[in-house]
Structure formats: C-alpha cells, structure tokens
Scaffold this active site. Sequence first.
Site, mmCIF file in Angstrom:
data_model
loop_
_atom_site.group_PDB
_atom_site.id
_atom_site.type_symbol
_atom_site.label_atom_id
_atom_site.label_comp_id
_atom_site.label_asym_id
_atom_site.label_seq_id
_atom_site.Cartn_x
_atom_site.Cartn_y
_atom_site.Cartn_z
ATOM 1 N N ARG A 75 0.843 -1.216 0.000
ATOM 2 C CA ARG A 75 0.000 0.000 0.000
ATOM 3 C C ARG A 75 0.868 1.252 0.000
ATOM 4 N NH1 ARG A 75 -4.023 -0.854 4.823
ATOM 5 N NH2 ARG A 75 -4.888 1.167 4.186
ATOM 6 N N ASP A 109 -3.461 7.411 4.038
ATOM 7 C CA ASP A 109 -2.613 7.532 2.834
ATOM 8 C C ASP A 109 -1.788 8.819 2.791
ATOM 9 O OD1 ASP A 109 -5.699 8.077 0.977
ATOM 10 O OD2 ASP A 109 -4.460 9.556 2.015
ATOM 11 N N HIS A 124 -6.826 7.397 12.230
ATOM 12 C CA HIS A 124 -6.394 5.993 12.171
ATOM 13 C C HIS A 124 -4.900 5.873 11.906
ATOM 14 C CE1 HIS A 124 -10.769 4.842 10.994
ATOM 15 N NE2 HIS A 124 -10.633 4.973 12.295
ATOM 16 N N CYS A 135 9.287 -0.630 22.452
ATOM 17 C CA CYS A 135 9.654 0.643 23.115
ATOM 18 C C CYS A 135 8.901 1.804 22.462
ATOM 19 C CB CYS A 135 11.182 0.833 23.035
ATOM 20 S SG CYS A 135 11.771 1.436 21.456
ATOM 21 N N CYS A 151 13.524 -2.290 15.200
ATOM 22 C CA CYS A 151 13.668 -1.028 15.932
ATOM 23 C C CYS A 151 15.151 -0.687 16.089
ATOM 24 C CB CYS A 151 13.021 -1.173 17.315
ATOM 25 S SG CYS A 151 13.228 0.303 18.322
ATOM 26 N N CYS A 154 15.765 -0.708 20.254
ATOM 27 C CA CYS A 154 15.746 -1.914 21.105
ATOM 28 C C CYS A 154 15.812 -3.208 20.292
ATOM 29 C CB CYS A 154 14.485 -1.935 21.975
ATOM 30 S SG CYS A 154 12.979 -2.306 21.054
ATOM 31 N N GLY A 191 -17.018 10.617 1.564
ATOM 32 C CA GLY A 191 -16.308 9.451 1.036
ATOM 33 C C GLY A 191 -16.100 8.342 2.041
ATOM 34 N N THR A 192 -17.104 8.131 2.904
ATOM 35 C CA THR A 192 -17.003 7.021 3.853
ATOM 36 C C THR A 192 -18.288 6.206 3.846
ATOM 37 O OG1 THR A 192 -16.594 6.363 6.153
ATOM 38 C CG2 THR A 192 -17.685 8.486 5.816
ATOM 39 N N ASN A 217 -21.030 11.469 -0.818
ATOM 40 C CA ASN A 217 -20.556 10.110 -1.039
ATOM 41 C C ASN A 217 -21.031 9.610 -2.407
ATOM 42 O OD1 ASN A 217 -18.987 8.049 0.463
ATOM 43 N ND2 ASN A 217 -20.794 6.786 0.045
HETATM 44 C C1 BV8 Z 1 -12.226 0.603 18.485
HETATM 45 C C2 BV8 Z 1 -6.213 1.806 9.590
HETATM 46 C C3 BV8 Z 1 -12.464 0.162 20.758
HETATM 47 C C4 BV8 Z 1 -5.703 0.464 9.202
HETATM 48 C C5 BV8 Z 1 -8.619 1.494 9.917
HETATM 49 C C6 BV8 Z 1 -14.619 -6.004 18.300
HETATM 50 C C7 BV8 Z 1 -13.613 -5.579 19.161
HETATM 51 C C8 BV8 Z 1 -13.178 -4.253 19.208
HETATM 52 C C9 BV8 Z 1 -13.735 -3.328 18.348
HETATM 53 C C10 BV8 Z 1 -14.735 -3.761 17.476
HETATM 54 C C11 BV8 Z 1 -15.196 -5.074 17.451
HETATM 55 N N1 BV8 Z 1 -16.185 -5.155 16.501
HETATM 56 C C12 BV8 Z 1 -16.356 -3.956 15.929
HETATM 57 C C13 BV8 Z 1 -15.500 -3.103 16.511
HETATM 58 C C14 BV8 Z 1 -15.334 -1.733 16.202
HETATM 59 C C15 BV8 Z 1 -14.355 -1.660 15.020
HETATM 60 C C16 BV8 Z 1 -15.195 -1.573 13.779
HETATM 61 O O1 BV8 Z 1 -15.812 -0.542 13.561
HETATM 62 N N2 BV8 Z 1 -15.237 -2.660 12.979
HETATM 63 C C17 BV8 Z 1 -16.075 -2.628 11.784
HETATM 64 C C18 BV8 Z 1 -15.396 -3.389 10.637
HETATM 65 C C19 BV8 Z 1 -17.415 -3.258 12.149
HETATM 66 N N3 BV8 Z 1 -13.587 -0.454 15.237
HETATM 67 C C20 BV8 Z 1 -12.390 -0.535 15.816
HETATM 68 O O2 BV8 Z 1 -11.847 -1.568 16.115
HETATM 69 C C21 BV8 Z 1 -11.769 0.812 16.147
HETATM 70 N N4 BV8 Z 1 -11.336 0.789 17.499
HETATM 71 O O3 BV8 Z 1 -13.405 0.467 18.327
HETATM 72 O O4 BV8 Z 1 -11.622 0.554 19.680
HETATM 73 C C22 BV8 Z 1 -11.551 -0.290 21.802
HETATM 74 C C23 BV8 Z 1 -11.495 0.447 22.989
HETATM 75 C C24 BV8 Z 1 -10.673 -0.005 23.984
HETATM 76 C C25 BV8 Z 1 -9.885 -1.163 23.799
HETATM 77 C C26 BV8 Z 1 -9.944 -1.875 22.590
HETATM 78 C C27 BV8 Z 1 -10.788 -1.440 21.576
HETATM 79 C C28 BV8 Z 1 -10.559 1.060 15.266
HETATM 80 C C29 BV8 Z 1 -11.004 1.178 13.829
HETATM 81 C C30 BV8 Z 1 -9.810 1.606 12.971
HETATM 82 C C31 BV8 Z 1 -9.486 0.516 11.989
HETATM 83 N N5 BV8 Z 1 -8.412 0.990 11.097
HETATM 84 N N6 BV8 Z 1 -7.598 1.927 9.156
HETATM 85 C C32 BV8 Z 1 -5.508 0.363 7.710
HETATM 86 O O5 BV8 Z 1 -5.923 1.270 6.962
HETATM 87 O O6 BV8 Z 1 -4.912 -0.642 7.285
HETATM 88 S S1 BV8 Z 1 -10.205 1.671 9.378
HETATM 89 C C33 BV8 Z 1 -10.269 1.642 7.686
HETATM 90 O O7 BV8 Z 1 -11.674 1.706 7.394
HETATM 91 C C34 BV8 Z 1 -9.666 2.838 6.993
HETATM 92 O O8 BV8 Z 1 -9.091 3.783 7.836
HETATM 93 C C35 BV8 Z 1 -10.886 3.432 6.289
HETATM 94 O O9 BV8 Z 1 -10.788 4.771 6.121
HETATM 95 C C36 BV8 Z 1 -11.928 3.077 7.260
HETATM 96 C C37 BV8 Z 1 -13.361 3.269 6.940
HETATM 97 O O10 BV8 Z 1 -13.603 2.823 5.649
HETATM 98 P P1 BV8 Z 1 -14.050 3.960 4.610
HETATM 99 O O11 BV8 Z 1 -13.058 5.057 4.682
HETATM 100 O O12 BV8 Z 1 -15.455 4.317 4.874
HETATM 101 O O13 BV8 Z 1 -13.841 3.217 3.244
HETATM 102 P P2 BV8 Z 1 -14.888 2.258 2.499
HETATM 103 O O14 BV8 Z 1 -14.155 1.581 1.400
HETATM 104 O O15 BV8 Z 1 -15.620 1.432 3.517
HETATM 105 O O16 BV8 Z 1 -15.961 3.272 1.890
HETATM 106 C C38 BV8 Z 1 -15.565 4.180 0.882
HETATM 107 C C39 BV8 Z 1 -16.808 4.958 0.508
HETATM 108 O O17 BV8 Z 1 -16.448 5.911 -0.478
HETATM 109 C C40 BV8 Z 1 -17.910 4.093 -0.096
HETATM 110 O O18 BV8 Z 1 -19.124 4.394 0.539
HETATM 111 C C41 BV8 Z 1 -17.933 4.502 -1.570
HETATM 112 O O19 BV8 Z 1 -19.246 4.524 -2.072
HETATM 113 C C42 BV8 Z 1 -17.401 5.915 -1.496
HETATM 114 N N7 BV8 Z 1 -16.721 6.374 -2.702
HETATM 115 C C43 BV8 Z 1 -15.971 5.641 -3.574
HETATM 116 N N8 BV8 Z 1 -15.481 6.473 -4.538
HETATM 117 C C44 BV8 Z 1 -15.926 7.734 -4.237
HETATM 118 C C45 BV8 Z 1 -16.710 7.672 -3.068
HETATM 119 N N9 BV8 Z 1 -17.296 8.756 -2.525
HETATM 120 C C46 BV8 Z 1 -17.092 9.940 -3.143
HETATM 121 N N10 BV8 Z 1 -16.347 10.082 -4.268
HETATM 122 C C47 BV8 Z 1 -15.753 9.003 -4.833
HETATM 123 N N11 BV8 Z 1 -15.018 9.174 -5.957
HETATM 124 ZN ZN ZN Z 2 12.071 -0.450 20.128
#
Ligand code: BV8
Ligand code: ZN
Length: 244
Positions: A75, A109, A124, A135, A151, A154, A191-192, A217
Amino acid sequence: MVGNIVQAELEMVKALLSGDRRVVVLTGAGVSAESGVPTFRGRDGLWKHYRAEDLARPDAFAAHPELVWEFYNWRRRLVADCRPNPAHRALAAMERQIRNFLLITQNVDGLHVRAGSRKMVEMHGSLWQVRCTVCTHAREDFSELPELPDCPVCGHLLRPGVVWFGEPLTPGVLKLAIEQIGKADVFLSVGTSNMVQPAASFYQLAKDHGAVTVEINAEPTPNTGFMDFALHGPAGEILPELAA
Ligand code: BV8
Ligand code: ZN
C-alpha cells in the site's frame, strides 16, 4: 450541476460553509478513490483475496508479521505513486477560507497532507508512520521498506503506525474529535461507507449539538437517512463546487 445533484442543494450547502460557522469534515477512503487509491469495501477490493479487516488487526500481525507488513508495504508503494485529487485540494482550500475548520480523516494515505491540509487529524494513523512493538520509538519513514524493519533502539519488530481493528484510538485524538464535533455548526461526512466505529457515529455527536449534517458520497450509506443533506456523486466533483 454535478451529476444529478440539484443545484439548489449545492448552493444551500455552500452557503452553510461561509461566515463564522464552525465546520468539521470527516473523510474516508472515497476521497482518495479518484487518486487511484483502492477503497476498503468497494468493488475493486483492497488486495488479492484478502479483506483489509483480516489483515489490519493486531492478531494477524502477531501471527503473520511478514504477511501483514507485505500488505502495508504494498500500500505504501501504491500510494507513493498517487497524487492528491480535486477533493483533497478543495478541502485544503476550505481550511484557508473557513476560520473554524477541522478535518478528521480516517485515511492513512497521507494525501490530505500532500494537498496542503494542516488543520487535521489522522484518526487511524498513517501508512508513513512506523513504530516499535515494544519501546516508544516511532518515526515518519517515506523510504522503501520491503522487509519488516527492526527497531533501531531496542531491536524488536517495528509495526505500521496505524490503528488496527480492535485497537483503541489514540486517546488525545478521540478527545479532540469529540470536543470539536460537539461544537460544530456544520458536519460534513465525505467518502465514507460509515461502517467503522467510532467514526461512523460522529455524525450523531454533531446532530445532538444541533449541527447541520451533510453526507457527500458516491452512494447512500447507513447514515444517509439521518443527514440533513445527502449529495451523492464523486467527491472530486462536488467538493470543488463547495470550495469555489
Ligand atoms: C475501536 C487503519 C475500541 C488500518 C482502519 C470487536 C472488538 C473491538 C472493536 C470492534 C469489534 N467489533 C467492531 C468493533 C469496532 C471496530 C469496527 O468498527 N469494525 C467494523 C469493521 C465493524 N472499530 C475498531 O476496532 C476501532 N477501534 O473500536 O476501539 C476499543 C477500545 C478499547 C480497547 C480496545 C478497543 C478502530 C477502527 C480503525 C481501523 N483501522 N484503518 C488500515 O488502513 O490498514 S479503518 C479503515 O476503514 C480505513 O481507515 C478506512 O478509512 C476506514 C473506513 O472505511 P471507509 O473510509 O469508509 O472506506 P470504504 O471503502 O468502507 O468506503 C468508501 C466509501 O467511499 C464508499 O461508501 C464509496 O461509495 C465511497 N466512494 C468511492 N469512490 C468515491 C466515493 N465517494 C465519493 N467520491 C468518490 N469518488
Ligand atoms: Zn524499540
């Protein structure tokens, strides 16, 4: 006119973005789609037959660090060849035009930074950050990193400086987002797919405070029905109309 969006709606949203209103914008992968960055859940998928949710997880990294790193290195290389598109540039322009403005991006990105956005939070993390699994060593690194780096402090494994599924957001980031959204007069979701928490619930915080909510969107999302305005079409065409 943008696609089938009614010009009057565009004008109403544009009028909201003037004056001294507090504006918060949440972006997702759709903002980078027109730069050639694959979205997460779109038809183009993200990588071979893997789903991002299967690789962007701490347990996947613990079990297969090299595979997960290959996913991120792939990526990084892909994004390095992508350029900000008119959507990114329009948001950077909005930041200059609107006194009280904050961009909260889910994207990792780095294209908003490259387009000139500065009043922003990468909630994120970033593909361009690496940090130690043990560390506190962390750095921004734009170099080619084909192998999983160790790292320099460490000697333990480094990892991508992103927030994985199941990991909490950085406390300061979440606090800032909640604070600023709770004071917003206008909240734009751009865009989400609104599938990932806590970002997908940010609109509710804005609504509870009385903000006007706008979805921009390519297609409807689970939040569309709750938004005051829904402008469906390419962000790269709609946002420049609002920033002009
Ligand atoms: C949290 C970095 C709590 C990595 C990303 C079980 C245990 C713990 C948590 C959970 C669980 N079950 C569910 C959860 C919550 C979980 C979650 O939401 N899961 C989902 C899948 C159900 N969330 C988490 O885990 C978050 N943390 O809850 O912590 C906690 C508290 C204490 C202790 C422990 C835990 C952390 C979430 C962060 C994940 N990391 N990214 C990487 O990138 O590799 S998220 C990842 O998805 C990206 O960042 C991305 O941005 C994000 C969201 O996706 P979108 O941006 O919306 O992208 P998508 O493709 O889905 O949609 C694009 C849209 O654009 C579409 O609608 C399309 O139509 C539109 N589009 C396309 N082209 C265009 C357009 N629109 C306009 N113009 C265009 N041209
Ligand atoms: Zn380290």
